[in-house]
Design a protein around this motif. Structure first.
Motif, PDB file in Angstrom:
ATOM      1  N   VAL A   9      42.083  36.122  43.852  1.00 54.21           N
ATOM      2  CA  VAL A   9      43.529  36.272  43.712  1.00 54.21           C
ATOM      3  C   VAL A   9      43.909  35.734  42.344  1.00 54.21           C
ATOM      4  O   VAL A   9      43.513  34.652  41.966  1.00 54.21           O
ATOM      5  CB  VAL A   9      44.272  35.482  44.803  1.00 54.21           C
ATOM      6  N   PHE A  14      45.731  43.186  35.867  1.00 58.66           N
ATOM      7  CA  PHE A  14      44.383  43.101  36.401  1.00 58.66           C
ATOM      8  C   PHE A  14      43.376  43.809  35.516  1.00 58.66           C
ATOM      9  O   PHE A  14      42.215  43.967  35.873  1.00 58.66           O
ATOM     10  CB  PHE A  14      44.370  43.638  37.828  1.00 58.66           C
TER      11      PHE A  14
ATOM     12  N   ARG B 310      38.865  42.175  44.476  1.00 58.46           N
ATOM     13  CA  ARG B 310      40.281  41.855  44.317  1.00 58.46           C
ATOM     14  C   ARG B 310      41.094  42.984  44.921  1.00 58.46           C
ATOM     15  O   ARG B 310      40.808  44.151  44.667  1.00 58.46           O
ATOM     16  CB  ARG B 310      40.583  41.669  42.836  1.00 58.46           C
ATOM     17  N   ILE B 311      42.067  42.630  45.739  1.00 63.99           N
ATOM     18  CA  ILE B 311      42.964  43.627  46.311  1.00 63.99           C
ATOM     19  C   ILE B 311      44.326  43.436  45.678  1.00 63.99           C
ATOM     20  O   ILE B 311      44.861  42.325  45.644  1.00 63.99           O
ATOM     21  CB  ILE B 311      43.089  43.468  47.841  1.00 63.99           C
ATOM     22  N   ILE B 312      44.863  44.523  45.164  1.00 62.97           N
ATOM     23  CA  ILE B 312      46.112  44.434  44.426  1.00 62.97           C
ATOM     24  C   ILE B 312      47.141  45.330  45.084  1.00 62.97           C
ATOM     25  O   ILE B 312      46.884  46.503  45.347  1.00 62.97           O
ATOM     26  CB  ILE B 312      45.893  44.885  42.966  1.00 62.97           C
ATOM     27  N   SER B 321      48.114  40.400  43.489  1.00 58.85           N
ATOM     28  CA  SER B 321      46.887  40.387  44.279  1.00 58.85           C
ATOM     29  C   SER B 321      47.116  39.604  45.561  1.00 58.85           C
ATOM     30  O   SER B 321      47.919  38.679  45.597  1.00 58.85           O
ATOM     31  CB  SER B 321      45.731  39.797  43.477  1.00 58.85           C
ATOM     32  N   TYR B 323      45.381  37.848  49.312  1.00 59.05           N
ATOM     33  CA  TYR B 323      44.169  37.136  49.684  1.00 59.05           C
ATOM     34  C   TYR B 323      43.588  37.583  51.008  1.00 59.05           C
ATOM     35  O   TYR B 323      42.638  37.013  51.494  1.00 59.05           O
ATOM     36  CB  TYR B 323      44.417  35.624  49.687  1.00 59.05           C
ATOM     37  N   GLN B 339      39.561  46.332  43.450  1.00 60.89           N
ATOM     38  CA  GLN B 339      38.726  46.147  42.279  1.00 60.89           C
ATOM     39  C   GLN B 339      37.434  45.481  42.706  1.00 60.89           C
ATOM     40  O   GLN B 339      37.463  44.462  43.384  1.00 60.89           O
ATOM     41  CB  GLN B 339      39.462  45.223  41.302  1.00 60.89           C
ATOM     42  N   VAL B 344      36.453  42.660  37.893  1.00 63.59           N
ATOM     43  CA  VAL B 344      37.553  41.706  37.875  1.00 63.59           C
ATOM     44  C   VAL B 344      37.617  41.035  36.509  1.00 63.59           C
ATOM     45  O   VAL B 344      36.654  40.428  36.066  1.00 63.59           O
ATOM     46  CB  VAL B 344      37.361  40.655  38.981  1.00 63.59           C
TER      47      VAL B 344
END
Ligand code: SF4
Ligand code: SF4
Lengths: 327, 429
Positions: A9, A14, B310-312, B321, B323, B339, B344
């Motif tokens: 996070v 990004f 990574r999740i956005i 992003s 968690y 991602q 990342v």
């Protein structure tokens, strides 16, 4: 209730364009290679010694200071290496080892680290180092005396020193004649006496153009510096051709080209906005020729750089109005 | 996305051409559990209206607290099973209501009863939780006289094409939405903003009701509302103000489509269209109920998320992003991006080297190199007074190019957030 999978996070954006400080610095070193290799060919192993010692001692001073000040190690970013390299390029090949080490100490510790390290130095670190060396141990920095034992097969006198001498004694010398004794082509191809990495004009120009095209230095500064040198020299020459050298001579001797592509463009001590960059470069070019022609020193780069470094924060206040800014 | 070999020219980030238009959207099944967010930290001390075990219907308005106007629209039929606290950005927490879905779906009829005569109050009372999250806030502010409505058939972030897709595929319903909006808000002008590629497909929007068409540039960030204000509307927004202060209100194409659909069928649209950006940057349009955990979408679209990925939520430049894969689709989730850990990009703790890349790329002429020095030192007020913090439109380009990889954008958002808390803190004291 949440599945325990640890995700990364962080904050937007990004993506990153992939640039980094190390890349910048290593390309600067790469661009300096032609000039350095030429210097080594010209001055032999002594030049290798000076350059290597300058780079390595600069890095070690950086490491030592990082440790002493309990800051994170920063020698990997190449910035100390570049400072050492640029300082080495300005020294004569005969510089004794202790001179080099003292020079890099001044450059790294006093010129850079005491202000907070990379990005925080108000002056160009290499120039700070050089300034102290030439003030304290001027005779080692005297190219004519230092290189007296070399046999180059061309006029082995430091051109700027000769011209300074000539212009101080106009009854004996005509500057125009003295200048004409140097062929522009020879100067460009490095057939002159000077700092290890400062004599091969063509090599420096090629390296500089490479850096500009890759976007590692700001062309505005390099170009305006050169224009500043040429215009000022032209004015002087027009006023009295018997006492002042021509623009090409100023451009190709001393540290001028090195300053244009490797010194004036140092990030931290130079402006970033368009008009300030032009003023900064042009001002520095003008100062250089002023000091050379009417000041006490043969080369004006050191003080021109220091003076413009002082002016930099002020200059950089000239900037376009932010969009949406009231008033 | 990498710096080009020739670094002399300014890097340009282009919005991608619309590929999603070619493919049919992937329809995600109704989830077993759907979750909704309510603003503000959850505390049971407030008078809580929703009870665990309560039955809700699809399209039903749900209010969590007694003395708050805030509501969500239930996207499914089922039973409230959990009310919990969810931690978001900058340590702000909010309340999350989870609904266990029942087998048969029933629709709530209270909107249908009032939708025959569209009015601003009805829209405000029922539709802000609909897909696309239409916001009518600026119409209730007496100080703001909204004369112009901009319908964005563009997505502000790169790679996202949700609204472009909707503009091209649902132009009829958007046209209906536009005429309803005009009627209920009394706005005199409606502008439809479209990328060049869509002018042909979606240019008919507004049709008879007479909307002006404006073309949006293909270079990021030209589709950010504040940039549109300057480039397309010719009315740059003063620092610290919003488009609303200039009499302009922005709606996404999806929001307008929701308005159109709601008043036509009498049902609040609860299916969200979004762009899923996979690890290899391939994209797929997805239609999912609001509240669907994003894990369901990953399963349906064959995306596997592993440790350190990574999740956005949103696009690569301005997204947020998260968690957990349990994060639900919200009414304004236009995109989800995954991602892989190898892609990342990380920030560093290096200081600014004063290279000036950020200054040259900033579309608002902000002296980012100076700004960031003050932000790093926590001197937010100086940053705002002297270095134009409030002119920033939050495009993220400065961080994108920063040679030192500084988290400039994070500093900027944090600074704005901290400054925005000062008046509130003063009130409390
Ligand atoms: S995010 Fe950065 S580049 Fe974008 S407007 Fe703000 S300061 Fe400028
Ligand atoms: S891009 Fe980063 S390092 Fe360069 S001036 Fe801007 S903040 Fe400093």
């Amino acid at each position: 209730m949440f599945v325990d999978k640890k995700l990364i996070v962080s904050h937007a954006p990004f993506w990153h364009n992939g640039s980094c400080i190390g890349e910048r610095n290593y390309h600067i070193m790469l661009a300096a290679l032609p000039a350095i290799i030429f210097g080594i060919m010209q001055y032999g192993s002594a030049a290798i010694g000076v350059i290597s010692l300058a780079i390595s001692s600069a890095m070690l001073w950086e490491l030592a200071f990082n440790r002493a000040a309990k800051r994170p190690d920063s020698i990997g970013d190449g910035s100390a290496a570049v400072v050492g390299m640029v300082l080495g390029m300005m020294l004569p090949a005969t510089a004794p080892w202790w001179l080099v080490i003292v020079g890099t100490f001044v450059a790294i510790v006093i010129g850079k680290q005491v202000y907070g390290g990379i990005g925080a130095n108000p002056f160009n670190p290499a120039i700070v180092g050089l300034a102290i060396l030439s003030l304290s141990w001027g005779k080692f920095m005297d190219f004519d005396a230092a290189l007296v034992n070399y046999d180059f097969g061309f006029t082995a006198v430091y051109p700027l020193q000769l011209v300074k001498h000539a212009s101080k004694n106009p009854e004996i010398f005509n500057v125009a004649d003295v200048v004409n004794s140097f062929k522009i082509m020879d100067l460009l191809m490095g057939k002159q006496v000077g700092g290890i990495g400062a004599v091969f004009g063509l090599g420096i120009i090629v390296g500089g153009i490479y850096l500009i095209i890759r976007g590692f230095i700001r062309w505005e500064i390099s170009l305006s510096f050169i224009v500043g040198v040429i215009l000022t020299a032209l004015l002087f020459q027009a006023s009295d051709p018997t006492r002042y050298a021509c623009p090409m001579f100023h451009l190709l001797t001393g540290y001028t080209l090195l300053a244009a592509f490797f010194i004036a463009t140092e990030d931290s001590s130079s402006p970033v906005n368009f008009i300030p960059m032009l003023l900064y470069g042009a001002g520095m070019g003008m100062m250089t020729v002023l000091i050379r022609n009417i000041g006490a020193y043969a080369d004006g780069i050191i003080y021109a750089v220091l003076i413009m470094n002082v002016a930099n924060p002020l200059l950089d206040k000239i900037r376009p109005k932010a969009i949406g800014k009231a008033v | 996305m990498k710096k080009s070999f020739i670094g002399l020219t300014k890097p340009v980030l282009e919005y991608q051409s619309l590929t999603g238009l070619m493919t049919k959207p992937e329809k995600i099944a109704i989830p077993k559990k759907a979750s909704l967010f309510f603003k503000g930290a959850y505390s049971q001390k407030d008078a809580v209206l929703l009870k665990i075990g309560e039955k809700v219907k699809t399209g039903q308005k749900l209010c969590l607290y007694k003395n708050s106007d805030e509501y969500a629209v239930s996207p499914v039929t089922g039973t409230v099973s959990l009310i919990s606290s969810y931690l978001g950005n900058f340590g702000q927490s909010c309340a999350m209501v989870t609904i266990d879905t029942a087998d048969t779906e029933e629709f709530d009829e209270s909107f249908k009863a009032v939708c025959a005569a569209p009015s601003l109050d009805t829209a405000r009372n029922f539709l802000t939780g609909a897909a696309g999250s239409p916001c009518f806030g600026c119409f209730s502010d007496p100080e703001k006289k909204i004369k112009t409505i901009v319908v964005c058939g563009t997505d502000s972030d790169i790679l996202v094409e949700t609204n472009g897709y909707i503009a091209a595929s649902k132009s009829d319903i958007i046209t209906k939405g536009v005429s309803i909006l005009k009627k209920i808000t009394h706005a005199s002008t409606v502008i439809v903003a479209l990328p060049k590629a869509l002018v042909k497909d979606a240019g008919a929007i507004g049709g008879a009701s007479g909307a002006e068409l404006r073309e949006i540039g293909s270079e990021y960030p030209s589709a950010l509302p504040l940039v549109m204000m300057k480039n397309v509307m010719g009315q740059p927004v003063p620092a610290g103000k919003g488009p609303g202060d200039m009499g302009v209100c922005f709606f996404s194409a999806e929001a307008v489509a929701s308005i159109g659909a709601a008043f036509t069928d009498g049902r609040i649209p609860v299916t969200k269209t979004l762009t899923l950006i996979r690890k290899d940057l391939s994209r797929v349009m997805v239609e999912a109920r609001i509240g669907t955990p994003i894990a369901d979408i990953f399963t349906a679209c064959g995306v596997t998320v592993s440790e350190k990925d990574r999740i956005i939520i949103g696009g690569p430049m301005t997204g947020v992003s998260v968690y957990t894969e349990e994060h639900p689709v919200t009414p304004d989730t236009d995109a989800i991006m995954v991602q892989g850990s190898e892609d990342v990009s990380l920030v560093s703790d290096y200081p600014c080297i004063n290279c000036g890349e950020c200054v040259r790329i900033c579309p608002m002429n902000i002296p980012v190199n100076m700004l960031v020095r003050f932000l790093e030192a926590g001197q937010y007020e100086e940053a705002a007074d002297m270095y134009d913090l409030h002119c920033c439109i939050e495009c993220g380009l400065c961080s994108f190019v920063c040679v030192s990889k500084m988290p400039i954008f994070q500093y900027i958002r944090l600074a704005k957030y901290e400054l925005s808390r000062i008046p509130a803190a003063a009130e409390e004291a």
